[in-house]
Structure formats: structure tokens, C-alpha cells
Design an enzyme around this catalytic site. Structure first.
Site, short mmCIF file in Angstrom:
data_model
loop_
_atom_site.label_atom_id
_atom_site.label_comp_id
_atom_site.label_asym_id
_atom_site.label_seq_id
_atom_site.Cartn_x
_atom_site.Cartn_y
_atom_site.Cartn_z
N ARG A 21 28.27 -16.05 33.22
CA ARG A 21 26.50 -16.85 32.60
C ARG A 21 26.16 -17.32 33.70
O ARG A 21 26.16 -17.76 35.12
CB ARG A 21 27.20 -18.02 32.32
N SER A 112 26.92 -17.95 24.81
CA SER A 112 27.47 -18.78 23.57
C SER A 112 26.36 -19.72 23.64
O SER A 112 25.65 -19.08 22.85
CB SER A 112 28.83 -19.75 24.79
N HIS A 113 26.52 -20.49 23.37
CA HIS A 113 26.13 -22.33 23.22
C HIS A 113 24.97 -22.63 24.49
O HIS A 113 24.43 -24.19 23.94
CB HIS A 113 27.26 -23.71 22.90
N LYS A 125 30.34 -10.22 28.85
CA LYS A 125 31.63 -10.23 29.78
C LYS A 125 32.20 -9.04 28.39
O LYS A 125 31.81 -8.74 27.80
CB LYS A 125 32.15 -11.54 28.61
N ASP A 276 27.10 -21.41 16.59
CA ASP A 276 27.11 -21.66 17.98
C ASP A 276 26.12 -20.76 18.76
O ASP A 276 26.20 -19.42 17.67
CB ASP A 276 28.38 -21.75 19.04
N ASP A 278 26.92 -16.85 19.60
CA ASP A 278 27.86 -16.44 19.68
C ASP A 278 28.26 -15.99 18.11
O ASP A 278 29.63 -15.76 17.93
CB ASP A 278 28.49 -15.41 20.49
N ASP A 280 31.43 -17.93 17.58
CA ASP A 280 32.40 -17.97 18.44
C ASP A 280 32.73 -19.74 17.63
O ASP A 280 34.76 -20.39 17.64
CB ASP A 280 33.13 -17.63 19.08
N ARG A 281 31.83 -20.51 17.55
CA ARG A 281 32.65 -21.85 17.67
C ARG A 281 32.08 -22.85 16.61
O ARG A 281 31.71 -21.97 15.37
CB ARG A 281 31.57 -22.90 19.01
N GLU A 363 39.44 -28.24 21.65
CA GLU A 363 38.70 -29.31 22.15
C GLU A 363 37.36 -28.85 21.49
O GLU A 363 36.21 -29.48 21.26
CB GLU A 363 38.83 -29.68 22.76
N SER A 364 36.52 -27.53 22.52
CA SER A 364 34.98 -27.27 22.63
C SER A 364 35.12 -26.73 21.43
O SER A 364 33.95 -25.35 21.34
CB SER A 364 34.99 -26.72 23.67
N LYS A 375 37.93 -16.83 19.38
CA LYS A 375 37.83 -17.72 17.93
C LYS A 375 36.20 -17.41 17.52
O LYS A 375 35.97 -16.35 17.66
CB LYS A 375 37.38 -19.36 18.58
#
Ligand code: G16
Length: 542
Positions: A21, A112-113, A125, A276, A278, A280-281, A363-364, A375
Site C-alpha cells: 500500500r 481497503s479503508h 495484493k 469499507d 473493498d 471486507d470490513r 478488532e479491525s 473477511k
């Protein structure tokens, strides 16, 4: 025709917690992205003719790199690439496609976020044939290759139009452009009781899903509105934008404040969620209550058997080390395995492949299961909805009953962002230097019982990962964990994770900042945060 283009190495292409990243302008340096993609191919044992999945979260620079990756796949002997229309694929959808198509892997373009746009962040990735992020052994090989790369291979002609569904060819390679949502929606329908969720929604249950102008918009609109009958407009900010509408697609209290304020209103919806960049969150919000990711993992694990896919029970649960131990209490009561891994979804892959665990979480804001190897934000939302459809209780009631049964692990994560990297490393070094003398030390009413730097031996392949975060554990089980983020692109981000268990139900309604007051103050004393970073407050508390 395959062209071989001469290049020179960059020395900073070491993948972090989740791929490489960097800021967009950094990626736009000559051959920067091509070097990294070729290093991925060079690190793999490719026989030729393999299938590669390619997609991303639609952020700025996505299209350019996807077109390049397609040409490079043809130049490196792949037989087929499967690419999402317009280059769109959420991370869990890409994971699903890799598995479903028997692909040898996938290239996922996302940061991601992290914010997007021309000056924002970008990332690349690689995921392997199980659909999961490449393990450290592979990312280390990619980094090695990137340090000595001299050439990359690319198919000469331009890549086909990826805005049109269907198959074309580039040299000997088939380029298949697919609907990014269809396979994923079908998978979700196979896991959950859509009829029950439809009934819940038809009964007047109101939900709001904030896609944050990122990749989950089309997925959530198809699934929640079209297939489950939520009224049009239930999914907001649902068109993916290259700069996420100028926002920060991180589903937390700061960046999803608008969603949270809707759920805090008296006449607000019953259920809110966000995902988020992408996809996954996830963030779960009930009427009047924000569910912490660690609690969400525990509640999902405890109630998963209410959904058809998990009706037979769970094989086990895995959580990353800094994630609260709420899930451990569920595992203990249910007499199933619990695994503690370093931060990074890649560490769950082996456990999932070996059938040791069914549900994993961090936790993220990440939770997922063995349905893919990433995720999965929309999955978490649907599992919550399936549970709500079965229990017909509010989110708050479900949480209260969960804490009454299992006890409550009060939890907060404090992030100090973009701090001076030297100061951050100094802080961690100093903590590590003091570990040996920490046990027995008293801070107010807290006595240190154990202190270490977390290391993990993978129970499946025996690989060892060291220096994964400093843990200070106090008698009674409270803990403070310090680690540096592996996903930032500027300076360093210090994460401090604070946790205390409370068994007394009369204290479960305390606000976390109050329940954790002494630990929060102690985190600064032990970590010397203010002294070393100059920061007196975290930037984000989750
Ligand atoms: C990535 C990883 C997660 C990790 C998170 C935060 O998520 O996949 O496993 O928990 O980063 O990592 P760190 O604390 O090192 O910043 P994502 O959603 O950014 O891909």
C-alpha cells in the site's frame, strides 16, 4: 506478441499487513506497479495456462493497473483471466471467484479503508488458490524478487474493453469479463435464510446500509434491496466512486458518523451497517447502540447456528491477538477450539483450510467464515440479519443478553496516526527493552502478571511469526497491547488496545471509557506515549 521490457528495482515493495500500500503518486512512478506485479508472477510456481482473477475496489488508478495486469498475465503465460466488469470486485467476491473457478490465484487492487483519489492511497495484493491472502512465505518471496527485478513481460496489444461482459482473447489468453455481483449474491443466498430475512423486513423492520461510495454499493443494493425487499434507498452512497466521494471509507465511529447519528435518533432505523473501500470490513449499529467489532464476533459466533450454513455448529473460532477475548468465552462455553493469531487475515487461512475453525474475526472490523478466505462485510451484515430474523429482538437486547451470559469484555482501540516513524519505533523498542522486568510491577491498582512480545507458531505449517505486538497482562486478565499498524502509507500509526473483563451484569452498562479509565491512563504511563510522540489524545478511538 510478448514483449520484455527492461526495468530497475525499487527497494520499498515489501508487502505489509495486507499487500503493498502506497500513495497513488508513488504507484505512478515509472514501472512501479508493473515491477510489483511481475515480482508476484516471478515468485509463483507457474506452469502456464493457469486462471487468474483480477479486480479491485474501483478507486482511482484501478482501471489503469487492471489493464496492465491483464496484459502482463498474457505475457506471463496465464490461460485465462476472470475480471469484474469495469474492474470491480469486492475482496470477498474475488476470494469466492478464485475458489469457485479453481483459479491459481488473484490480484486484488485496493487500499481497503484508506482514502482514495489522485492523491489518495492505492494497493496491490495477491491471493492464492484457496482464495486467501498470500502467506508470509509468499509475500517474502515477492519482496525478494522485487529487489532484483530487471524486466517485466507484457502482451504488446492493448487489453480488451472491461466494461463489456463476455469473453475475448489477448494472444493465447482468454479474458472473461463477469458481473461482479452475481456469484457472490448466489453464495450469500446459499448460506442464509433469505425467506426469513425477507419476512423480518416485510414486518416493518427498517435497515440502513452505508456503502460509503465504495465497492459494496452494487452488492448491498442487489442483495438487501432486490433480493431481500428492503425499500429502495435503504442502501445509501451506493455508487462506487474513484475518490469515495472525498470521504474515508473506514466504517468506524469517526468516518461512519452519519450512519451512527441516524441510528441514534428516536425514529431511526432498527439496524445499520457500513462497509469499507473493498467490502471486507463491517460496522454494525443497532438502534441506540454501536456494536464493537470484538463483541460482534462473539455474538455472531454464539448465534451462528441460527443460520442454515452453520446449523451444525462451529468447528472453532479464531481471532487476532489484539481482538478482545469475548470470543474466547463463547468458545469455552461451547467447548470448541479458539485460536489466537497475529493481526492479518492471512493467518486464518491455514486454520480454515484445515477445518479447525469456522468463524474468524478481528478488532479491525473484520469478521468472516469458511465460505471464503477473506473477511466479508456483507456476509457479517447478513448473518446479523439472519440472527435478528430468528430472534426477533433488538440489537441492544441481544447484546445485553450476550453479556449477561458470557460476561462483558470492555474494549477500546486507540489509534495515533501519522506519528513520526522514529518516535514510534523508539516507543516499541523501549517497551521491548522493559519486558523482562515488567512482571510484578504495580500501576495504581493494576499489577502486571505477564509481559511479552507476541509470537505465533502456525499449528498447521509450523511457520513462526515474531514481534507481533507487545502485551502487558495484569492480574485478573486485563490487558494493554501495543503494536504498529502494517497498513498505513504515511509515517507510523501506533495502535493501543485496551481490555478489561467484567462479570458483574450490574456494571455492563458502563460506558467503555469509564470502565477502562485506569487502564487508559496506565497505557500512557507504560507506553510513554505523550512523552515520545507529543500526542495527548488518540486520533481515533474504536
Ligand atoms: C488489514 C488486514 C487485517 C488487519 C487490518 C489492520 O485489513 O487484512 O487483518 O487487521 O489490516 O491491520 P493493521 O493494524 O496492521 O493496520 P484491511 O481491511 O485493511 O485489508
Amino acid at each position: 506478441m510478448i514483449e520484455t521490457i527492461a526495468t530497475t528495482p525499487y527497494d520499498d515493495q515489501k508487502p505489509g499487513t495486507s499487500g503493498l500500500r502506497k500513495k497513488v503518486p508513488h504507484f505512478q512512478q515509472p514501472n512501479y506497479a508493473a515491477n510489483f506485479i511481475q515480482s508476484i508472477f516471478d515468485a509463483l510456481p507457474l506452469d502456464g495456462g493457469e486462471t487468474l482473477v483480477i479486480g479491485g475496489d474501483g478507486r482511482y488508478y484501478n482501471r489503469e493497473v487492471i489493464l496492465m495486469a491483464i496484459r502482463m498475465a498474457a505475457g506471463n503465460g496465464y490461460g485465462r483471466v476472470v475480471v469484474g466488469k469495469d474492474g470491480i470486485l469486492s475482496t470477498p467476491a474475488a476470494s469466492n471467484l478464485i475458489r469457485k473457478r479453481g483459479a491459481s490465484g488473484g490480484i486484488i487492487l485496493s487500499a481497503s479503508h484508506n482514502p482514495g483519489g489522485a492523491k489518495g492511497d492505492f494497493g496491490i495484493k495477491y491471493n492464492g488458490s484457496n482464495g486467501g491472502p498470500a502467506p508470509e512465505s509468499v509475500t517474502a518471496r515477492i519482496f525478494e524478487k522485487s529487489k532484483s527485478i530487471q524486466r517485466y513481460r507484457v502482451w504488446t496489444s492493448t487489453a480488451p474493453d472491461i466494461s463489456k461482459l463476455g469473453e475475448t482473447t489477448l494472444g493465447d489468453m482468454v479474458v472473461e469479463v463477469i458481473d461482479p455481483v452475481a456469484d457472490y449474491a448466489e453464495l450469500m443466498e446459499s448460506l442464509f435464510d433469505f425467506a426469513k430475512i425477507r419476512d423480518l423486513i416485510a414486518s416493518g423492520f427498517r435497515l440502513r446500509f452505508d456503502a460509503m461510495h465504495a465497492v459494496t454499493g452494487p452488492y448491498a443494493t442487489e442483495i438487501l434491496e432486490r433480493r431481500l425487499g428492503a425499500p429502495q434507498g435503504s442502501v445509501v452512497n451506493n455508487v462506487p466512486k474513484e475518490d469515495f466521494g472525498g470521504g474515508h471509507p473506514d466504517p468506524n465511529a469517526v468516518h461512519a458518523a452519519e450512519l451512527i447519528s441516524h441510528l441514534m435518533a428516536n425514529d431511526g432505523p432498527d439496524f445499520g451497517a457500513a462497509s469499507d473501500g473493498d467490502g471486507d470490513r463491517n460496522l454494525i449499529v443497532g438502534k441506540g447502540v454501536v456494536v464493537s467489532p470484538s463483541d460482534s464476533l462473539a455474538v455472531l459466533a454464539a448465534n451462528a447456528p441460527l443460520a442454515p450454513a452453520y446449523a451444525g455448529g462451529l468447528a472453532g473460532i479464531a481471532r487476532s491477538m489484539p481482538t478482545s477475548q469475548a470470543a474466547d468465552r463463547v468458545a469455552q462455553k461451547r467447548k470448541i477450539g479458539i485460536y489466537e493469531t497475529p493481526t492479518g487475515w492471512k493467518f486464518f487461512g491455514n486454520l480454515l483450510d484445515a477445518g479447525k475453525v469456522t468463524i474468524c474475526g478481528e478488532e479491525s472490523a473484520g469478521t468472516g467464515s469458511d465460505h471464503v478466505r477473506e473477511k466479508d462485510g456483507v456476509w457479517a451484515v447478513l448473518l446479523w440479519l439472519n440472527i435478528l430474523a430468528e430472534r426477533r429482538e433488538s440489537v441492544q437486547d441481544i447484546l445485553d443478553k450476550h453479556w449477561a451470559e458470557f460476561g462483558r469484555n470492555f474494549y477500546q482501540r486507540h489509534d495515533y496516526e501519522e506519528i513520526d516513524a522514529k518516535a514510534a519505533n523508539g516507543l516499541m523498542e523501549s517497551l521491548r527493552d522493559r519486558l523482562a522486568s515488567m512482571a510484578g510491577q504495580r500501576f495504581g491498582t493494576l499489577v502486571v502478571s505477564e509481559a511479552d512480545d507476541f509470537s505465533y507458531k502456525d499449528p498447521i505449517d509450523g511457520s513462526v511469526s515474531t514481534s507481533q505486538g507487545v502485551r502487558i497482562i495484569f492480574s485478573g486478565g486485563s490487558r494493554i497491547v501495543y503494536r504498529l499498524s502494517g497498513t498505513g502509507t504515511a509515517g507510523a500509526t501506533l495502535r493501543v488496545y485496551i481490555e478489561r473483563f467484567e462479570s458483574d451484569p450490574s456494571k455492563h452498562a458502563l460506558p467503555p471509557e469509564e470502565a477502562l479509565k485506569e487502564l487508559i491512563a496506565t497505557a500512557d504511563v507504560i507506553g510513554e506515549i505523550k512523552k515520545r510522540t507529543g500526542r495527548s489524545e488518540p486520533d481515533v478511538v474504536t
